[in-house]
Design an enzyme around this catalytic site. Structure first.
Site, PDB file in Angstrom:
ATOM      1  N   GLU A 121       0.868  -1.180   0.000  1.00  0.00           N
ATOM      2  CA  GLU A 121       0.000   0.000   0.000  1.00  0.00           C
ATOM      3  C   GLU A 121       0.904   1.229   0.000  1.00  0.00           C
ATOM      4  O   GLU A 121       1.756   1.374   0.881  1.00  0.00           O
ATOM      5  CB  GLU A 121      -0.847   0.062   1.276  1.00  0.00           C
ATOM      6  CG  GLU A 121      -1.693  -1.152   1.570  1.00  0.00           C
ATOM      7  CD  GLU A 121      -2.299  -1.070   2.972  1.00  0.00           C
ATOM      8  OE1 GLU A 121      -2.147  -0.015   3.635  1.00  0.00           O
ATOM      9  OE2 GLU A 121      -2.906  -2.048   3.405  1.00  0.00           O
ATOM     10  N   ASP A 137      -4.065   8.015  11.373  1.00  0.00           N
ATOM     11  CA  ASP A 137      -2.660   7.652  11.490  1.00  0.00           C
ATOM     12  C   ASP A 137      -2.053   8.162  12.783  1.00  0.00           C
ATOM     13  O   ASP A 137      -2.280   9.301  13.192  1.00  0.00           O
ATOM     14  CB  ASP A 137      -1.870   8.189  10.293  1.00  0.00           C
ATOM     15  CG  ASP A 137      -2.267   7.512   8.997  1.00  0.00           C
ATOM     16  OD1 ASP A 137      -2.346   6.271   9.002  1.00  0.00           O
ATOM     17  OD2 ASP A 137      -2.520   8.204   8.005  1.00  0.00           O
TER      18      ASP A 137
END
Length: 277
Positions: free
Chosen positions: A58, A69
């Site tokens: 990815e 994140d």
């Protein structure tokens, strides 16, 4: 059952996951952001991760507000953004990684950059670069019709994220709309390595499969070493590792050492998913 039949490199993604299953193991899926530490440096790192044993990569599209994140990936995104990374650089990263390896390369991105760039333009360029699809963590499935129409036209997979908080009816809606695989977030919260990936992930995989989907279910958030990879491989179709790779790059004294470090980590994790660690 999944309603989408993939073509192009979306099909390559499905075939890669099926081949790992046929070998009696989980697939190893690695994440690294584009443009980190530089565009060329990021491409080097992704190639090294594939050489180490990752089945799928990815490529993160750095975003100024990466809500899912944790601090490690936020740091890498900040370095990439300060370096001036653009969507064109993300596409080049995908192209060079795919052309060098012939393996499936996805883009993981928040929705806003695609929306601003243009869905039709983004999907056409991603397919032309050899991309296999997109992971879209913040695109609600009920608002995804336009994306899925264009992605389907170009043979791109649409990977949605499910979480332990997702109710069964929601899981069924997501698995019916998605393609490629389902990204199961192992716990509530942001990305980052964890001491234990935990029982929540196993329950989420069980409930996602309980929708009747034929999509592979891959688990991310928290895996950092071979032992954890082996644990998750015991119940998931794929093991997704991101922060651990980024941390190796951040901690390295120089770029060459960072590339070697992520190659070694990929090799270690590849043993974990094969049960040979």
């Amino acid at each position: 059952m999944s309603g989408t039949v993939l073509s192009g490199n979306g099909e390559l993604l499905s075939d890669t996951l099926a081949a790992a299953k046929a070998e009696g193991r989980s697939a190893l899926i690695a994440y690294l952001p584009a443009g980190f530490p530089t565009v060329d440096g990021g491409i080097d790192a992704i190639k090294a991760v594939f050489e180490g044993g990752a089945d799928i990569v990815e490529v993160g599209l750095p975003h100024s507000d990466p809500v899912l994140d944790g601090p490690v990936i936020q740091t890498a995104d900040d370095i990439a953004l300060r370096g001036g990374v653009k969507i064109a650089d993300v596409m080049r990263t995908v192209r060079e990684a795919y052309e060098a390896t012939g393996k499936p390369v996805l883009v993981m991105t928040y929705w806003n950059p695609i929306d601003r760039y243009g869905v039709e333009r983004f999907t056409a360029e991603l397919a032309e670069a050899g991309g296999a699809g997109c992971i879209l963590p913040d695109l609600p499935v009920q608002e995804s019709a336009l994306w899925r129409e264009h992605a389907g036209k170009h043979g791109l997979a649409t990977v949605f994220v499910v979480a332990p908080s997702s109710r069964d009816a929601r899981l069924a809606e997501i698995t019916a709309a998605g393609s490629g695989f389902v990204y199961a977030a192992s716990l509530m919260g942001v990305t980052g390595t964890r001491v234990s990936v935990g029982a929540q992930a196993q329950d989420l995989v069980r409930r996602t499969r309980g929708t009747g989907t034929d999509l592979p279910v891959c688990v991310g958030l928290g895996v950092s070493d071979a032992a954890q990879a082996a644990e998750v491989a015991g119940f998931a179709d794929g093991v997704i590792v991101g922060s651990a790779f980024v941390k190796r790059m951040l901690d390295a004294p120089d770029h060459a050492a960072g590339v070697e470090a992520v190659r070694e980590l990929a090799a270690d994790l590849a043993k974990g998913v094969r049960g040979t660690a």
